[in-house]
Motif scaffolding. Sequence first.
Motif, PDB file in Angstrom:
ATOM      1  N   PHE A 415       0.833  -1.211   0.000  1.00 55.66           N
ATOM      2  CA  PHE A 415       0.000   0.000   0.000  1.00 55.66           C
ATOM      3  C   PHE A 415       0.867   1.260   0.000  1.00 55.66           C
ATOM      4  O   PHE A 415       0.594   2.227   0.691  1.00 55.66           O
ATOM      5  N   PHE A 416       1.915   1.221  -0.809  1.00 56.10           N
ATOM      6  CA  PHE A 416       2.881   2.317  -0.888  1.00 56.10           C
ATOM      7  C   PHE A 416       2.266   3.495  -1.639  1.00 56.10           C
ATOM      8  O   PHE A 416       1.578   3.324  -2.645  1.00 56.10           O
ATOM      9  N   VAL A 417       2.520   4.702  -1.149  1.00 54.18           N
ATOM     10  CA  VAL A 417       2.010   5.923  -1.769  1.00 54.18           C
ATOM     11  C   VAL A 417       3.187   6.793  -2.189  1.00 54.18           C
ATOM     12  O   VAL A 417       4.058   7.113  -1.372  1.00 54.18           O
ATOM     13  N   GLU A 418       3.211   7.175  -3.461  1.00 58.03           N
ATOM     14  CA  GLU A 418       4.275   8.045  -3.978  1.00 58.03           C
ATOM     15  C   GLU A 418       4.063   9.478  -3.504  1.00 58.03           C
ATOM     16  O   GLU A 418       2.931   9.919  -3.265  1.00 58.03           O
ATOM     17  N   ALA A 419       5.157  10.218  -3.408  1.00 59.47           N
ATOM     18  CA  ALA A 419       5.099  11.611  -2.962  1.00 59.47           C
ATOM     19  C   ALA A 419       4.174  12.440  -3.848  1.00 59.47           C
ATOM     20  O   ALA A 419       3.381  13.259  -3.357  1.00 59.47           O
ATOM     21  N   ALA A 420       4.268  12.241  -5.179  1.00 58.57           N
ATOM     22  CA  ALA A 420       3.455  13.034  -6.100  1.00 58.57           C
ATOM     23  C   ALA A 420       1.968  12.783  -5.894  1.00 58.57           C
ATOM     24  O   ALA A 420       1.148  13.701  -6.040  1.00 58.57           O
ATOM     25  N   GLU A 421       1.599  11.542  -5.563  1.00 59.16           N
ATOM     26  CA  GLU A 421       0.192  11.224  -5.344  1.00 59.16           C
ATOM     27  C   GLU A 421      -0.330  11.847  -4.055  1.00 59.16           C
ATOM     28  O   GLU A 421      -1.450  12.370  -4.012  1.00 59.16           O
ATOM     29  N   LEU A 422       0.477  11.810  -3.000  1.00 59.79           N
ATOM     30  CA  LEU A 422       0.049  12.463  -1.762  1.00 59.79           C
ATOM     31  C   LEU A 422      -0.062  13.971  -1.978  1.00 59.79           C
ATOM     32  O   LEU A 422      -1.028  14.601  -1.511  1.00 59.79           O
ATOM     33  N   GLU A 423       0.898  14.555  -2.682  1.00 60.17           N
ATOM     34  CA  GLU A 423       0.839  15.982  -2.982  1.00 60.17           C
ATOM     35  C   GLU A 423      -0.450  16.321  -3.731  1.00 60.17           C
ATOM     36  O   GLU A 423      -1.153  17.283  -3.400  1.00 60.17           O
ATOM     37  N   ARG A 424      -0.795  15.515  -4.753  1.00 61.06           N
ATOM     38  CA  ARG A 424      -2.027  15.757  -5.527  1.00 61.06           C
ATOM     39  C   ARG A 424      -3.257  15.698  -4.644  1.00 61.06           C
ATOM     40  O   ARG A 424      -4.140  16.570  -4.706  1.00 61.06           O
ATOM     41  N   ALA A 425      -3.335  14.658  -3.786  1.00 64.34           N
ATOM     42  CA  ALA A 425      -4.519  14.487  -2.952  1.00 64.34           C
ATOM     43  C   ALA A 425      -4.660  15.625  -1.939  1.00 64.34           C
ATOM     44  O   ALA A 425      -5.763  16.128  -1.703  1.00 64.34           O
ATOM     45  N   VAL A 426      -3.550  16.041  -1.330  1.00 65.52           N
ATOM     46  CA  VAL A 426      -3.602  17.137  -0.360  1.00 65.52           C
ATOM     47  C   VAL A 426      -4.017  18.430  -1.050  1.00 65.52           C
ATOM     48  O   VAL A 426      -4.865  19.190  -0.535  1.00 65.52           O
ATOM     49  N   ARG A 427      -3.455  18.706  -2.217  1.00 65.82           N
ATOM     50  CA  ARG A 427      -3.838  19.919  -2.950  1.00 65.82           C
ATOM     51  C   ARG A 427      -5.320  19.881  -3.319  1.00 65.82           C
ATOM     52  O   ARG A 427      -6.023  20.894  -3.236  1.00 65.82           O
ATOM     53  N   SER A 428      -5.789  18.715  -3.735  1.00 63.28           N
ATOM     54  CA  SER A 428      -7.195  18.571  -4.124  1.00 63.28           C
ATOM     55  C   SER A 428      -8.123  18.809  -2.947  1.00 63.28           C
ATOM     56  O   SER A 428      -9.144  19.501  -3.064  1.00 63.28           O
ATOM     57  N   LEU A 429      -7.781  18.233  -1.794  1.00 70.43           N
ATOM     58  CA  LEU A 429      -8.649  18.360  -0.621  1.00 70.43           C
ATOM     59  C   LEU A 429      -8.584  19.747  -0.006  1.00 70.43           C
ATOM     60  O   LEU A 429      -9.616  20.310   0.393  1.00 70.43           O
TER      61      LEU A 429
END
Length: 483
Positions: A415-429
Amino acid sequence: MTSRPTVVLVPSWGSGHFMSALEAGKRLLATGRGAFTLTVLVMHAPSEAMASEVQGHVRREAASGLDIRFLQLPAVEHPTGCVDPVEFASRYVQLHAPHVKAAIARLGPSSRVAAVVVDLFLTALFDVLHELTVPAYVYFASPAAFLALMLRLPALREDLTGAGFEAMESTVDVPGLPPVPPSYMPACLVKAKIQSYDWFEYHGRRFMEARGVIVNTSVELESSILAAIADGQCVPGRPAPALHAIGPVAWFGSTDDQQPHECVRWLDAQPPASVVFLCFGSMGSLDAAQVREVAAGLERSGHRFLWVLRGPPVAGTRLPTDADLDEVLPEGFLEATAGRGLVWPAWAPQREILSHAAVGGFVTHCGWNSILESLWSGVPMIPWPLYGEQHLNAFELVAGVGAAVALEMDRRKGFFVEAAELERAVRSLMGGASEEGRKARRTAAETSAACREAVGEGGSSCAALQRLVREILVSPTEGNDSR
């Protein structure tokens, strides 16, 4: 003078299960308005760390002045040869059955036992409850979606190949939910944990013996799923157990601390709804590679954050330790995010943090208690499930409730999460430009109001509690199923 009857509560030792069950028992007491007492049978937790947590809860509640009596059960030997925690817990409970029977039998002369409520993993105790002819209830601390799945496991087994859910090409039918992709099946039910599947199926079958299942949810949160279970869609051809949706059940009161926690003091200095909060539960910790990705994602997001970062588990347990930030964080991260971020290396008061006006989003492991606390406070989420039923919770949170922004993860890499994906989700929320984020924030606010209305006077959960109390008090043995 006739003594009042008592309701016996037998919770699991895990802190999340124990406190949720105890809060449900306290709500029963309050709704009963002195018509009965509450007796809690306390099992010895299998580890010293868990035992210390449980005893702390017991001491606090025993001093509360409420009509609750705690009875410590004798210790038992640990079962051997168990391949996973679910098998261990289930077999550990079986060893307690004679002590539970004796404790309940001893209550008889002085206090009539009106009902016994057991945790969802304690259904092996039904055998002795049937022998004692006392009404048996299940307290289900997880969402109704997981209850529906557990009831469906016998039928679903027929559709599985040897590779399990992860090899299925079609979606999974969980009545009341949209079609569930196999990747969102609970981590505890994958091929590598077939013994877990066996035990979850065992408990799901035994739920059908209960006089009722008390569920930590509300009609407002899971109406279609509760209706599907009640209509018999999970176990066709057999009447479903009576459902009592009394949630959200969680502790939302104030703490006894004289001084605010350091995390709360830091939040006091932040603008409203500006901080994303990251916390992964009482058993959640991240490895070094994942910590680096989270740090990079948060730094690049540009948003304020409060990150509860725990260290690896204590040897022989699943409980995390306090983190050494100098050792685990990338060099320069704290300096680069100074002023807009706080990394906290130890336990933090999650409920207080989620209710703080500065918190605008929550990256969560999707434990049901955490989800309910976030929804109660109207905080939208980014689901990052790790274990247990949390993957199904994450699916429901996005596809059902709608109060979250989805997070893509690599399940093949734990269930590894890449930095770019976390960045996208935080920006979206947290940003204002994303329709996905705006919808999650709007839905979270609406759900918060609905949850508060449900447990208030005249609400659906309040009414369910009142019906349950009447059922317990009117006829203590009628309807008990001793199959």
